[in-house]
Motif scaffolding. Structure first.
Motif, short mmCIF file in Angstrom:
data_model
loop_
_atom_site.label_atom_id
_atom_site.label_comp_id
_atom_site.label_asym_id
_atom_site.label_seq_id
_atom_site.Cartn_x
_atom_site.Cartn_y
_atom_site.Cartn_z
N LYS A 139 -31.16 -13.01 -5.51
CA LYS A 139 -30.41 -14.05 -4.98
C LYS A 139 -29.61 -13.48 -3.70
O LYS A 139 -29.44 -14.37 -2.97
N TRP A 140 -29.47 -12.24 -3.49
CA TRP A 140 -28.92 -11.97 -2.61
C TRP A 140 -29.99 -11.84 -1.06
O TRP A 140 -29.60 -12.31 0.00
N ASN A 143 -29.91 -15.46 -0.24
CA ASN A 143 -28.77 -15.80 0.60
C ASN A 143 -28.80 -15.62 2.08
O ASN A 143 -28.51 -16.14 2.92
N LYS A 146 -31.10 -18.07 3.53
CA LYS A 146 -30.13 -19.22 3.81
C LYS A 146 -29.34 -19.05 5.16
O LYS A 146 -29.33 -19.85 5.86
N HIS A 147 -28.95 -17.88 5.32
CA HIS A 147 -27.95 -17.62 6.44
C HIS A 147 -28.99 -17.55 7.70
O HIS A 147 -28.51 -18.00 8.73
N SER A 175 -36.30 -20.79 -1.89
CA SER A 175 -35.68 -19.86 -0.86
C SER A 175 -36.81 -19.44 0.26
O SER A 175 -37.37 -18.21 -0.20
#
Length: 511
Positions: A139-140, A143, A146-147, A175
């Protein structure tokens, strides 16, 4: 050019290392140096900020080597290790130590790390995951991806966009790095060419890292990328003492009230692609329009005025294209089925011809072997059923092609020609082809090549490529939005000239 699986690429790596007597680290150095040379050749030392995000496998090792070369040439960069696992590849660790030996200290990113700021004029090099990805990112890490995707920077991915699996997987890949450009090694990846996965990259190119060419030549491949050299090798030039009969008599069948333009486009494209003679078989309402606007064609008509009710061709045609503007009227469906029962040579079937086959699949048994069907995505779905993803679509298309002994031309970006055993992705064309009538033009071109003696696979590959090349030539003058189907026909001559134009000499080795 062959499109290889991940396993085949790994095998090619191993064979090259053994045959050339080098280490895996030396091959990594070679690959990453190609990435640096590509960047350096464009930046020439410009002091933009370069963010290099490295995973902990060999893709990350490529990023480590790239960082060392950036340092040695005075670039402004920051390297990040995306520390998503305790397992690290040997060559990643080796090149991490080489960075540390030069007092270059990467930032280690973990689940609780603050995400780095990325500026508008910055460049991101994505070397997080490679072709060996076998699970959904944590998940991180998602992220972080996504960033990067929401940053204003230009994003370059190494080999593949991180998070994009190179083959069919069991998870939903949401992702994924959205790359502006991908620098991939040695061979293209299948996922670059499919709608669901190709949307994650704008452009891509292949960097030659000198994997053993003999080994690659010996590998079996299900998919290929069609290149200009392939087309030149199958091209059949006209001879001095030939005549119009040498190049066949093609017939275009279709049209209905209000849709005579579809067959006119197909007929004109057929003639422009080199067919010696072209006859049109249309309902009575098409006679005056075609006779006055298309003087090069001969016109045959049905006794019915609004749509075709009976198909009678009073001579043996060299090739037949059917379906454009045909309609699916009850009497037309009957006439189409009776026509298939009498047909002997391969046909080119488009539009309503495909829709009739989809609704009356018993007619598929009547198709002459090596007939060519040219569906757009919705027509394909009607023909073979829905699919779970693009990999499933490929499987179903291949199975359909094999079962019915036909060639499928799956129209779209990177149109794919499937013959039941192999698939050939096209490399010409542009978004301007998303316009009314462009499919009718393609059917005419393929029919024209079929009439000149090209076999069904050759006619399909050559026709799709020349269709796209003509569109590329015109779009370079007027843009994508202004391109219309007639423009494609009018630029077929330029496409032939461009195809046969000698390549300029290269001053340096191509990458």
């Amino acid at each position: 050019m062959k499109i290889l699986s991940s396993e085949q690429i790994y095998e090619a790596d191993k064979f090259t290392i053994k045959k050339q007597g080098i280490t895996s680290d030396a091959l990594m150095e070679r690959a990453a140096l190609k990435i640096f040379e590509w960047l350096h050749g464009r930046l020439q030392g410009a002091q933009v900020k370069i963010h290099v995000f490295c995973g902990i496998g060999n893709n990350g090792g490529d990023g480590m080597v790239l960082s060392r070369h950036l340092f040695e040439h005075g670039y402004n960069f920051q390297t990040y290790v995306v520390d998503f696992s305790e397992k690290r590849s040997k060559d990643f660790l080796l090149n991490l130590e080489r960075l540390k030996d030069r007092k270059i200290w990467p930032s280690f990113l973990e689940a609780k790390s603050q995400l780095p700021q990325i500026g508008m004029d910055d460049i991101v090099v994505d070397a997080i995951f490679g072709i060996g990805l076998n699970r959904q990112p944590d998940k991180w890490v998602a992220n972080l991806i996504k960033h990067i995707n929401t940053s204003p920077a230009f994003v370059i991915s190494v080999d593949v966009p991180s998070g994009l699996p190179s083959q069919k997987v069991s998870w939903k890949f949401t992702s994924v790095i959205k790359a502006n450009h991908v620098l991939s090694f040695q061979v293209p990846k299948l996922v670059f060419l499919l709608p669901e996965t190709g949307k994650y990259l704008d452009t891509w190119e292949i960097l030659n890292i000198d994997l053993d060419s003999d080994f690659i030549s010996g590998l079996e491949s299900n998919y290929f990328l069609t290149q200009r050299s392939n087309l030149v090798s199958i091209y059949k030039p006209r001879t001095k003492f030939s005549h119009k009969g040498t190049y066949g008599h093609a017939v275009i069948i279709g049209g209905s009230h209000g849709k005579i333009g579809a067959v006119q486009l197909a007929g004109r494209a057929c003639l422009r692609s080199g067919s010696g003679l072209v006859s049109m078989f249309v309902p009575g309402c098409g006679y005056n329009a075609l006779q006055s606007s298309f003087p090069e064609a001969m016109i045959l008509t049905d006794t019915a005025m609004d749509h075709i009710t009976e198909i009678e061709i009073p001579f043996t045609a060299s090739a037949i294209g059917i379906g454009m503007g045909l309609g699916t009227f009850k009497k037309t469906v009957v006439a189409f089925g009776e026509f298939l029962q009498k047909a002997k040579q391969p046909l080119v079937i488009d539009a309503d011809g495909i829709n009739i086959l989809a609704k009356h699949q018993e007619m598929l048994k009547q198709l002459p072997e090596n007939s060519i069907l040219t569906p757009h995505p919705k027509e394909l779905e009607r023909l073979i059923g829905s699919w779970d993803d693009d990999f499933d679509k490929l499987d179903k298309a291949n199975a359909f092609s094999m079962k019915h002994g036909v060639i499928l031309v799956l129209k779209g970006a990177n149109s794919l020609i499937v013959d039941g055993e192999k698939g050939y992705f096209n490399t010409s064309g542009n978004p301007g082809l998303a316009t009314a009538g462009s499919g009718d033009v393609l059917t005419g071109i393929i029919t024209g090549f079929l009439s000149q003696g090209y076999n069904s696979l050759e006619a399909s590959i050559f026709g799709v490529y020349l269709h796209g090349l003509a569109a590329d030539i015109k779009a370079s003058e007027i843009g994508f939005e202004a391109l219309i189907a007639s423009d494609i026909i009018e630029n077929l001559g330029k496409a032939f000239v461009e195809l046969l134009r000698p390549k300029p000499p290269q001053n340096k080795k191509e990458t």
